[in-house]
Design an enzyme around this catalytic site. Structure first.
Site, PDB file in Angstrom:
ATOM      1  N   ALA A 186       1.458   4.206  -2.032  1.00 19.56           N
ATOM      2  CA  ALA A 186       1.225   5.657  -2.518  1.00 19.56           C
ATOM      3  C   ALA A 186       0.970   6.547  -1.430  1.00 19.56           C
ATOM      4  O   ALA A 186       0.182   6.055  -0.494  1.00 19.56           O
ATOM      5  CB  ALA A 186       0.060   5.622  -3.440  1.00 19.56           C
ATOM      6  N   PRO A 187       1.407   7.764  -1.356  1.00 16.88           N
ATOM      7  CA  PRO A 187       2.269   8.558  -2.216  1.00 16.88           C
ATOM      8  C   PRO A 187       3.729   8.213  -2.025  1.00 16.88           C
ATOM      9  O   PRO A 187       4.429   9.043  -2.524  1.00 16.88           O
ATOM     10  CB  PRO A 187       2.014   9.958  -1.938  1.00 16.88           C
ATOM     11  CG  PRO A 187       1.700  10.121  -0.516  1.00 16.88           C
ATOM     12  CD  PRO A 187       1.196   8.561  -0.082  1.00 16.88           C
ATOM     13  N   CYS A 218       0.808  -1.091   0.086  1.00 19.49           N
ATOM     14  CA  CYS A 218      -0.023   0.037   0.115  1.00 19.49           C
ATOM     15  C   CYS A 218       0.988   1.388  -0.067  1.00 19.49           C
ATOM     16  O   CYS A 218       1.110   1.813   1.213  1.00 19.49           O
ATOM     17  CB  CYS A 218      -0.762  -0.050   1.325  1.00 19.49           C
ATOM     18  SG  CYS A 218      -2.123  -1.251   1.268  1.00 19.49           S
ATOM     19  N   CYS A 270      -1.479   4.045  10.978  1.00 19.77           N
ATOM     20  CA  CYS A 270      -1.369   5.246  11.708  1.00 19.77           C
ATOM     21  C   CYS A 270      -2.523   5.687  12.385  1.00 19.77           C
ATOM     22  O   CYS A 270      -2.994   6.655  12.871  1.00 19.77           O
ATOM     23  CB  CYS A 270      -0.976   6.481  10.884  1.00 19.77           C
ATOM     24  SG  CYS A 270      -2.436   7.019   9.547  1.00 19.77           S
ATOM     25  N   ASP A 277      -5.101  -3.991  -6.734  1.00 18.69           N
ATOM     26  CA  ASP A 277      -5.692  -4.286  -5.450  1.00 18.69           C
ATOM     27  C   ASP A 277      -4.770  -5.462  -4.811  1.00 18.69           C
ATOM     28  O   ASP A 277      -4.739  -6.369  -5.401  1.00 18.69           O
ATOM     29  CB  ASP A 277      -6.949  -4.773  -5.302  1.00 18.69           C
ATOM     30  CG  ASP A 277      -7.639  -4.913  -4.048  1.00 18.69           C
ATOM     31  OD1 ASP A 277      -6.799  -5.442  -3.274  1.00 18.69           O
ATOM     32  OD2 ASP A 277      -8.729  -4.696  -3.780  1.00 18.69           O
TER      33      ASP A 277
END
Ligand code: SAM
Length: 448
Positions: free
Chosen positions: A264-265, A262, A383, A313
């Site tokens: 990006a960015p 996962c 996070c 995905d």
């Protein structure tokens, strides 16, 4: 138009209609060019009023005859701006806060209600003279903290369950601060000392961050980030300290195959490439093409060659089976550790969205674990500070996958793990960094 309060009102009205606070802010700033100090004031009034919405509504509920949710929408927005200045902006003289709010009411169709606006704000000021906390608060600790610090009850409850009352209060206070900005120095193009010197020469203050070897924290106002020395040359990138710890926990080595599932960015992808000396291969996967375009820009600015983008995905990729020495799963999450950075995030997430995210996280973890070679490592990070997205995801995964085990967390700073031994949790009010959860897992050699 160049009245920062009127522009804050326009943007705040958009947020109340459903716009993201940063998008509403950008829209107004693009259209109206404001001098620096007005831009700062407008941003503060907008973000502050969004953040403190529940407290500001509680003041209206207490002082007006009709509660906040029965006031005309625009009037409620104007009152939020007025009360926000009176309660949280000590630098703005009281008379300026009151008079400009009355003016806003006049300019926006409430000429007949200027007396009401003036009266309500002055009633608050009279109460402040009598008592430092004029807000009437309920006994119930969840609601009390929710109203006082402006969080939904369910978030307060999640934190109370883990931290208890005194610590939760400290965390709430921390999350209502203006966020700091950290840099990560690109050790392939520069050094911490060189960046510090370039900033010093440009009159910009920075300080090193304990336990974060490539980190520097910006002090005070710096103006646009892109204008700071070394940005265009790729000497550094913006990344919070706790996000930098994730790269160190994965500890990728030159020449390895790494999958960032996962990505990006690309804050962490680019860190991994730097730690690997840009030697080896990093697959940067993400399902959001627009965010991957940002990753590409970042990769180019930092002059990194070892990163290859893969759009899709990560629950469905079949080409990565058992190829990776290390996998990073920096999962999509509710962001309860970064509420200070996104003024409206506390109002957007719900217990239901957390449940959906936990399911997605579980599916991502189960599938991306199959990318790891026997003997390889996976770091799971979020996070957020919600156990359903952290410890519980890991506990379920370990229970269903006996050939995986948790590894200790290397030499990372001592962070709070007071609820569970599963993983490392960075509590922001202890470490003065974004809230994060991270855990390092290893696939045993004898697994298939
Ligand atoms: C926390 S962000 C990643 C931040 C990134 N690692 C960084 O440090 O810059 C989570 C990312 O997961 C992506 N995402 C969400 N669901 C996904 C899925 N099923 N497969 C791949 N990527 C997904 C989102 O597009 C988002 O970019």
């Amino acid at each position: 138009m160049n009245n920062p309060r009127q522009l804050a009102f326009i943007a705040l009205r958009d947020v109340h209609k459903g716009a993201y606070a940063d998008v509403a802010l950008d829209r107004v700033l693009q259209k109206f060019k404001l001098p620096d100090h007005d831009r700062r004031l407008m941003t503060e009034l907008l973000y502050g009023s969004v953040r403190r919405q529940r407290t500001l509504d509680a003041l209206i509920d207490q002082l007006a005859t009709k509660p906040a949710n029965q006031q005309p929408k625009d009037l409620r927005t104007i009152l939020h701006l007025g009360f926000y200045q009176l309660r949280y902006q000590e630098r703005i003289p009281v008379s300026a806060s009151v008079n400009t709010t009355v003016e806003l009411a006049k300019e926006n169709g409430f000429t007949g209600l200027t007396g009401f606006v003036n009266g309500l704000l002055r009633q608050y000021l009279r109460l402040v003279e009598k008592s430092p906390e004029p807000l009437k608060l309920p006994e119930n600790p969840v609601e009390k903290l929710g109203i006082l610090y402006s969080f939904p009850d369910w978030i307060i409850q999640v934190w109370l369950d883990q931290l208890g009352l005194a610590e939760t209060e400290k965390l709430c206070e921390w999350m209502n601060q203006t966020p700091t900005i950290d840099l990560r120095v690109n050790i392939l193009r520069s050094s911490v000392e060189k960046v510090e010197l370039a900033f010093k020469n440009a009159g910009v203050l920075v300080r090193p961050i304990p336990h974060v070897p490539q980190g520097l924290r910006l002090i005070g106002n710096t103006g646009p980030i892109q204008n700071l020395p070394g940005f265009r040359e790729g000497w550094w990138t913006i990344q919070d300290s706790s996000a930098q710890l994730v790269g160190h926990l994965l500890d990728p080595q030159p020449g390895e195959v790494v999958i960032d599932a996962c990505a990006a960015p690309g804050g962490k992808t680019t860190h991994l490439a730097e730690l690997m000396g840009d030697q080896g291969k990093i697959w940067a996967c993400d399902r959001t093409a627009s965010r991957l375009r940002k990753l590409k820009e970042n990769t180019q600015r930092l002059h990194l060659q070892s990163i290859e983008i893969c759009t899709g995905d990560s629950r469905h990729f079949t080409q990565f089976h058992h190829i990776a020495d290390r996998v990073l799963l920096d999962a999509p999450c509710s962001g309860l550790g970064t509420l200070h950075r996104h003024a409206d995030a506390r109002w957007r997430q719900t217990p239901e969205s957390v449940k959906e995210l936990a399911l997605l996280q579980q599916e991502l973890l189960t599938h991306t674990a199959s990318f790891v070679k026997p003997g390889g490592v996976l770091v799971y990070a979020t996070c957020t500070l919600h156990p359903a997205e952290n410890e519980q995801v890991i506990a379920k995964f370990l229970a269903a996958n006996p050939h995986w085990q948790q590894l200790p967390s290397l030499n990372l700073p001592k962070v709070e793990t007071n609820t569970s031994s599963l993983g490392l949790k960075v509590w922001p009010h202890h470490q003065d960094m974004d809230g994060f959860f991270m855990v390092r897992l290893r696939k045993t050699n004898d697994s298939e």
